[in-house]
Design a protein around this motif. Structure first.
Motif, PDB file in Angstrom:
ATOM      1  N   GLN A  96      -4.308  -5.183  -3.412  1.00  0.00           N
ATOM      2  CA  GLN A  96      -5.058  -4.520  -1.825  1.00  0.00           C
ATOM      3  C   GLN A  96      -3.854  -3.092  -1.913  1.00  0.00           C
ATOM      4  O   GLN A  96      -3.939  -2.908  -0.656  1.00  0.00           O
ATOM      5  CB  GLN A  96      -5.368  -5.620  -1.328  1.00  0.00           C
ATOM      6  CG  GLN A  96      -7.124  -6.150  -1.882  1.00  0.00           C
ATOM      7  CD  GLN A  96      -7.981  -4.857  -0.901  1.00  0.00           C
ATOM      8  OE1 GLN A  96      -7.740  -4.081   0.008  1.00  0.00           O
ATOM      9  NE2 GLN A  96      -8.925  -4.718  -1.313  1.00  0.00           N
ATOM     10  N   ALA A  97      -2.530  -3.780  -1.521  1.00  0.00           N
ATOM     11  CA  ALA A  97      -1.693  -3.715  -1.075  1.00  0.00           C
ATOM     12  C   ALA A  97      -0.346  -2.832  -2.060  1.00  0.00           C
ATOM     13  O   ALA A  97       0.313  -1.866  -2.154  1.00  0.00           O
ATOM     14  CB  ALA A  97      -0.398  -4.638  -1.250  1.00  0.00           C
ATOM     15  N   SER A  98      -1.882  -2.566  -2.842  1.00  0.00           N
ATOM     16  CA  SER A  98      -1.472  -1.258  -3.931  1.00  0.00           C
ATOM     17  C   SER A  98      -0.322  -1.247  -5.347  1.00  0.00           C
ATOM     18  O   SER A  98      -0.180  -0.513  -6.341  1.00  0.00           O
ATOM     19  CB  SER A  98      -1.110   0.160  -3.823  1.00  0.00           C
ATOM     20  OG  SER A  98       0.571   0.667  -3.092  1.00  0.00           O
ATOM     21  N   PHE A  99      -0.327  -2.750  -5.442  1.00  0.00           N
ATOM     22  CA  PHE A  99       0.402  -3.140  -6.551  1.00  0.00           C
ATOM     23  C   PHE A  99      -0.611  -4.179  -7.687  1.00  0.00           C
ATOM     24  O   PHE A  99      -0.211  -4.683  -7.920  1.00  0.00           O
ATOM     25  CB  PHE A  99       2.045  -4.421  -6.384  1.00  0.00           C
ATOM     26  CG  PHE A  99       3.040  -4.069  -5.057  1.00  0.00           C
ATOM     27  CD1 PHE A  99       3.900  -3.946  -5.887  1.00  0.00           C
ATOM     28  CD2 PHE A  99       2.799  -3.872  -3.755  1.00  0.00           C
ATOM     29  CE1 PHE A  99       5.087  -2.795  -5.280  1.00  0.00           C
ATOM     30  CE2 PHE A  99       3.873  -3.281  -3.516  1.00  0.00           C
ATOM     31  CZ  PHE A  99       4.941  -3.122  -4.219  1.00  0.00           C
ATOM     32  N   VAL A 296       1.795   3.186  -4.125  1.00  0.00           N
ATOM     33  CA  VAL A 296       2.218   3.892  -2.468  1.00  0.00           C
ATOM     34  C   VAL A 296       3.365   4.358  -2.988  1.00  0.00           C
ATOM     35  O   VAL A 296       4.259   5.689  -2.593  1.00  0.00           O
ATOM     36  CB  VAL A 296       1.987   2.570  -1.056  1.00  0.00           C
ATOM     37  CG1 VAL A 296       4.045   3.103  -0.271  1.00  0.00           C
ATOM     38  CG2 VAL A 296       1.070   2.682  -0.921  1.00  0.00           C
ATOM     39  N   GLU A 297       4.300   3.978  -4.098  1.00  0.00           N
ATOM     40  CA  GLU A 297       5.328   4.523  -4.823  1.00  0.00           C
ATOM     41  C   GLU A 297       5.155   5.485  -5.251  1.00  0.00           C
ATOM     42  O   GLU A 297       6.132   6.504  -5.561  1.00  0.00           O
ATOM     43  CB  GLU A 297       5.863   3.408  -5.311  1.00  0.00           C
ATOM     44  CG  GLU A 297       6.559   2.002  -4.556  1.00  0.00           C
ATOM     45  CD  GLU A 297       6.733   0.713  -5.643  1.00  0.00           C
ATOM     46  OE1 GLU A 297       8.059  -0.036  -5.560  1.00  0.00           O
ATOM     47  OE2 GLU A 297       6.190   0.728  -6.625  1.00  0.00           O
ATOM     48  N   VAL A 301       7.646   8.965  -5.385  1.00  0.00           N
ATOM     49  CA  VAL A 301       7.511   9.797  -6.110  1.00  0.00           C
ATOM     50  C   VAL A 301       7.170  11.063  -6.143  1.00  0.00           C
ATOM     51  O   VAL A 301       8.367  11.808  -6.302  1.00  0.00           O
ATOM     52  CB  VAL A 301       7.128   9.241  -7.631  1.00  0.00           C
ATOM     53  CG1 VAL A 301       7.326  10.241  -8.300  1.00  0.00           C
ATOM     54  CG2 VAL A 301       7.781   7.412  -8.178  1.00  0.00           C
ATOM     55  N   LEU A 302       5.941  11.738  -5.796  1.00  0.00           N
ATOM     56  CA  LEU A 302       5.775  13.017  -5.934  1.00  0.00           C
ATOM     57  C   LEU A 302       6.185  13.914  -4.833  1.00  0.00           C
ATOM     58  O   LEU A 302       6.638  14.618  -4.561  1.00  0.00           O
ATOM     59  CB  LEU A 302       4.232  13.132  -5.614  1.00  0.00           C
ATOM     60  CG  LEU A 302       3.776  12.470  -7.050  1.00  0.00           C
ATOM     61  CD1 LEU A 302       1.707  11.884  -6.793  1.00  0.00           C
ATOM     62  CD2 LEU A 302       3.689  13.078  -8.452  1.00  0.00           C
TER      63      LEU A 302
END
Ligand code: NAD
Ligand code: ZN
Ligand code: ZN
Length: 344
Positions: A96-99, A296-297, A301-302
């Protein structure tokens, strides 16, 4: 369509398979490019017992939305997207935290993502099982950015964990200036002020590190490599060591060069081991084994790419040449990243 498939240990073949059709909730992506990561070689040479083969390789993927399964919206057909590589359950707290790289259910699944236990992007098309696993590329061309999804995301995540230690007074030692390492040098030089020492066993890779701004370069296969680094850092040694190889000699060198209270971050998966005993690493040092990065990371990066903070050195090859490219990677003959491009 053509696909690069892993059939068993050291058995990669370019074969014809049916073009997949997205089931409800899935997305079909027309692949623009798939990066060739050294992890594929570990997988090809050693396998992972739990994985059901054959499957299509390729876990650094970008392309265009081709078809939406029933119930999927929010994307235009033809829209450029990057595939977020680590596929978790989508529901646990880390997911859920995108990890999703640290999904609580990772150990229960033989599938780590597309190309890692199920069909990936070394093909003309690939299925992405859920739209949350796509990041919109907007103005970025998918054929030019695919490897950022791993070769940049993984070092970015690894480096970010040690951000507080990357001060103007500290030293960071990057071992292995290949696909991941050449991105790590750029991220370190552009986002942080620590002095960057780059190490490799090949002079051309050290030239790449210099080109991207490394302050010092060291041949790590020299018997006096640790002394050379010590001569640069003095007794405080390196606040952060990033090992993008993970072989016995690099683990030993990392342990010898990390400083008191430092971070020894091992990203490489070359299968080396290190025996722990008091004094092998200095007081306060931490051993970190980061895996990939969060969605999210990846968006960060993008944005680094959009802002011209990072760029990837890459060479494209037709999909059909996959086996040649893997051999070149094995022999250290790829600078930056090799990228496979399907012909549509
Ligand atoms: P690469 O083949 O592009 O680069 C490897 C580099 O290491 C080359 O420059 C090579 O010359 C150098 N090297 C090899 N042996 C060395 C040694 N003994 N000492 C110093 N340098 C040495 O590989 P890559 O795609 O950048 O991947 C690097 C490693 O990271 C691989 O083991 C890969 O499986 C792993 N990886 C881990 C993660 C993760 O999330 N933990 C993600 C991606 C890749
Ligand atoms: Zn990888
Ligand atoms: Zn999860």
């Amino acid at each position: 369509m053509k696909a690069v498939r892993l059939f068993g240990v050291n058995d990669v073949r370019v074969v014809d398979v049916d073009r997949p059709v997205p089931k409800p909730g899935e997305v079909l992506v027309k692949v623009a490019a798939a990066g060739v990561c050294h992890s594929d070689l570990h997988l090809i040479e050693h396998g992972r017992r739990a994985q059901k083969q054959p499957f299509t390789l390729g876990h650094e993927n970008a392309g265009w939305v081709e078809q939406l399964g029933d119930g999927v919206d929010g994307f235009e057909i033809g829209e450029p997207v990057m595939v977020f590589g680590p596929w978790g359950c989508g529901h646990c707290a880390p997911c859920q935290a995108s990890f999703e790289n640290y999904c609580e259910h990772q150990s229960e699944s033989p599938v780590l993502g597309g190309g890692l236990g199920t069909d990936g992007g070394m093909a003309e098309y690939m299925i992405v099982p859920h739209p949350r696993l796509l990041v919109k590329l907007g103005d970025l061309a998918p054929g030019e950015v695919a490897p950022l999804s791993d070769a940049a995301l993984t070092p970015y995540h690894a480096i970010k964990r040690s951000a507080a230690k990357l001060t103007p007074s500290s030293f960071v030692f990057v071992i292995g200036i290949g696909g991941l390492g050449h991105m790590a040098v750029q991220i370190l030089k552009k986002l942080y002020a620590a002095t960057v020492i780059a190490g490799d066993i090949a002079d051309d890779k050290l030239d790449v590190a210099r080109h991207h701004g490394a302050d010092h370069v060291v041949r790590t296969d020299r018997p006096d490599a640790a002394e050379q680094i010590r001569a640069l850092t003095g007794s405080k040694k390196c606040a952060v060591v990033l090992d993008f190889v993970g072989a016995a000699p690099t683990l030993a060198l990392g342990a010898a060069t990390v400083g008191l209270n430092g971070d020894f971050t091992v990203v490489g998966l070359a299968g080396g081991h290190i025996d722990y005993a008091a004094g092998v690493v200095p007081w306060g040092a931490s051993l970190c084994v980061p895996y990939w990065g969060s969605r999210v990371e990846l968006m960060e990066v993008l944005d680094m790419k959009r802002k011209g903070i990072i760029d990837i050195d890459y060479t494209t090859y037709p999909l059909e040449r996959a086996n040649d490219v893997y051999q070149m990677l094995r022999e250290g003959r790829i600078n930056g990243r090799a990228v496979l491009v399907p012909s549509h």
